[in-house]
Design an enzyme around this catalytic site. Structure first.
Site, PDB file in Angstrom:
ATOM      1  N   LYS A  79     -12.119   1.590   2.680  1.00  0.00           N
ATOM      2  CA  LYS A  79     -12.557   3.005   2.796  1.00  0.00           C
ATOM      3  C   LYS A  79     -12.181   3.408   4.141  1.00  0.00           C
ATOM      4  O   LYS A  79     -12.204   2.693   5.214  1.00  0.00           O
ATOM      5  CB  LYS A  79     -14.267   3.308   2.557  1.00  0.00           C
ATOM      6  N   GLY A  80     -12.023   4.601   4.401  1.00  0.00           N
ATOM      7  CA  GLY A  80     -12.004   5.225   5.676  1.00  0.00           C
ATOM      8  C   GLY A  80     -10.581   5.198   6.192  1.00  0.00           C
ATOM      9  O   GLY A  80     -10.335   4.551   7.513  1.00  0.00           O
ATOM     10  N   GLY A 116      -3.067  -5.029   1.975  1.00  0.00           N
ATOM     11  CA  GLY A 116      -2.105  -4.711   0.960  1.00  0.00           C
ATOM     12  C   GLY A 116      -1.227  -3.682   1.259  1.00  0.00           C
ATOM     13  O   GLY A 116      -1.124  -3.236   2.387  1.00  0.00           O
ATOM     14  N   ASP A 117      -0.604  -3.139   0.190  1.00  0.00           N
ATOM     15  CA  ASP A 117       0.325  -1.884   0.800  1.00  0.00           C
ATOM     16  C   ASP A 117      -0.214  -0.876   1.358  1.00  0.00           C
ATOM     17  O   ASP A 117       0.346  -0.078   2.347  1.00  0.00           O
ATOM     18  CB  ASP A 117       1.016  -1.648  -0.554  1.00  0.00           C
ATOM     19  N   GLY A 118      -1.572  -0.433   0.960  1.00  0.00           N
ATOM     20  CA  GLY A 118      -2.046   0.632   1.539  1.00  0.00           C
ATOM     21  C   GLY A 118      -2.382   0.520   2.881  1.00  0.00           C
ATOM     22  O   GLY A 118      -2.203   1.375   3.774  1.00  0.00           O
ATOM     23  N   THR A 140      -3.565  -9.635  -1.309  1.00  0.00           N
ATOM     24  CA  THR A 140      -4.106  -8.770  -2.261  1.00  0.00           C
ATOM     25  C   THR A 140      -4.312  -9.451  -3.648  1.00  0.00           C
ATOM     26  O   THR A 140      -3.090 -10.079  -4.120  1.00  0.00           O
ATOM     27  CB  THR A 140      -3.539  -7.328  -2.755  1.00  0.00           C
ATOM     28  N   ASP A 142      -4.240  -8.454  -6.448  1.00  0.00           N
ATOM     29  CA  ASP A 142      -3.236  -7.315  -7.354  1.00  0.00           C
ATOM     30  C   ASP A 142      -2.090  -7.885  -7.401  1.00  0.00           C
ATOM     31  O   ASP A 142      -1.107  -7.763  -8.472  1.00  0.00           O
ATOM     32  CB  ASP A 142      -3.333  -6.089  -7.108  1.00  0.00           C
ATOM     33  N   GLY A 185      -6.783  -5.736 -11.072  1.00  0.00           N
ATOM     34  CA  GLY A 185      -5.193  -5.987 -10.814  1.00  0.00           C
ATOM     35  C   GLY A 185      -4.635  -4.479 -10.194  1.00  0.00           C
ATOM     36  O   GLY A 185      -3.643  -4.273 -10.346  1.00  0.00           O
ATOM     37  N   ARG A 186      -5.554  -3.722 -10.221  1.00  0.00           N
ATOM     38  CA  ARG A 186      -5.335  -2.033 -10.116  1.00  0.00           C
ATOM     39  C   ARG A 186      -4.191  -1.879 -11.091  1.00  0.00           C
ATOM     40  O   ARG A 186      -4.491  -2.025 -12.352  1.00  0.00           O
ATOM     41  CB  ARG A 186      -4.778  -2.039  -8.592  1.00  0.00           C
TER      42      ARG A 186
END
Ligand code: F6P
Length: 359
Positions: A79-80, A116-118, A140, A142, A185-186
């Protein structure tokens, strides 16, 4: 030994098994090969936002006991976003400059970001804005970071999910039930597909392949006619209802994926009369002792990330390709999202094994 350097490392986004193995590898490679100092930043970029910055001086002796542990000894957050950071009064504030200042206050010459990608996209934006020397390591459960065949945490998550399928086989058979296992797994079905095949599931549902409830019920009936009194369904959390709705659970921070298992169990019971039960694996997939493969990949990634810094090769992420570590520009790694190929080897194998995938 060359020039003395001080490098930082942080973990960002959801935790997973193998993060500590990667941190350990970075500390060893930096200290043992180059005599560099490593500072572990607490709670992702938050540790660089606070004053004084929150960071631990990591030595091989301190980090060694963490090799086999789950989670991240540095703490993390998903978050954030620092470019739109939620403030106590409800407003969003751009706090990116504070993070860049934190990096300089610690006297860092490079930063290794495990995410991860984000997270990698956010860290890259920070690096570009503040001239930070960034190297990325993909993690990740995922496994959705493109360009790498696997990310840290995926193998352990698949092992946990496979064990769950194994355990459900016996109880499903004993009660002649349809068992639905909902896995994480999003938006990608990698965990569901791998655990479903490895555990011998009868039906695997993933967001990449559409399905109908009639199709599922017919498959269950076919199995019964063939003499199998139970059915195991593995479903990825982002699979939608037949009407195309996303199943989500509300929490204090908004909505997160969850509920497709319950939806399917009820719908199958109503349509076919089968007795159904649901298991939602949840965060057990992220925890626990990292598998040997996650430790191995994490160790190779950590050591290779330090080598990139030694070569002043920044803005790259280490990836796993054909049993080797390959450095790829971060821009390339975050450009696409990796999903299951509905016509790829795993999906084709599943169909050949008589596993119903929806279509
Ligand atoms: O991205 C990793 C992941 O575990 C997803 O599979 C899942 O949807 C999400 O994170 C859960 O996030 P949280 O820890 O916020 O519940």
């Amino acid at each position: 030994m060359g020039q003395q350097k001080r490098i930082g490392i942080l973990t960002s986004g959801g935790d997973c098994a193998g993060l500590n193995a990667a941190i350990r590898a970075v500390v060893h490679a930096a200290a043992d090969s180059y005599g560099w100092e490593v500072f572990g930043i607490r709670q992702a970029t938050h540790g660089l936002m606070v004053r004084p910055p929150e960071a631990l001086h990591l030595t091989p002796e301190k980090i060694d006991p963490y090799l086999t542990t789950g989670g991240t000894m540095l703490g993390t957050t998903n978050k954030g976003n620092p470019f739109a950071f939620p403030m106590p009064d409800g407003s969003l504030c751009d706090r990116s400059q504070e993070i860049i200042e934190g990096y300089h206050l610690l006297g860092l010459e490079a930063l290794i970001g495990i995410g991860g990608d984000g997270s990698l996209a956010i860290l890259r934006r920070l690096a570009q804005q503040g001239g930070l020397n960034l190297v990325g390591i993909p993690k990740t459960i995922d496994n959705d970071v493109s360009v790498t065949e696997c990310s840290i945490g995926f193998d352990t998550a698949v092992s946990v999910a496979t064990e769950a399928v194994d355990r459900l086989q016996f109880t499903a058979a004993s009660h002649s039930r349809v068992m639905v296992l909902e896995v994480m797994g999003r938006d990608a079905g990698h965990i569901a597909m791998c655990a479903g095949i490895a555990g011998g599931a009868d039906i695997i549902l993933i967001p990449e392949i559409p399905y109908t409830l009639d199709g599922i019920c017919e498959h269950i009936k076919r199995r019964q006619q063939q003499g199998k009194n139970y059915c195991l369904i593995v479903v990825a959390e982002a699979v939608r209802t037949e009407a195309g709705d996303r199943c989500t659970v509300k929490d204090s921070e908004g909505c997160r994926l969850g509920g497709i298992g319950d939806y399917l169990a009820e719908a199958i019971c109503v349509r076919s009369g089968a007795e159904t039960r649901v298991t939602v694996l949840g965060h057990t997939q992220r925890g626990g002792i990292p598998s040997h493969l996650d430790r191995l990949i994490a160790t190779c990634f950590g050591a290779a990330a330090v080598e990139l810094i030694a070569k002043d090769k920044y803005d790259h992420v280490v990836t796993w390709q054909q049993r080797s570590v390959v450095a790829v520009p971060i821009e390339q790694a975050i450009a696409n999202y990796s999903t299951v190929n509905p016509q790829g080897t795993l999906a084709t194998t599943a169909r050949r094994m008589g596993i119903f995938l929806g279509s």
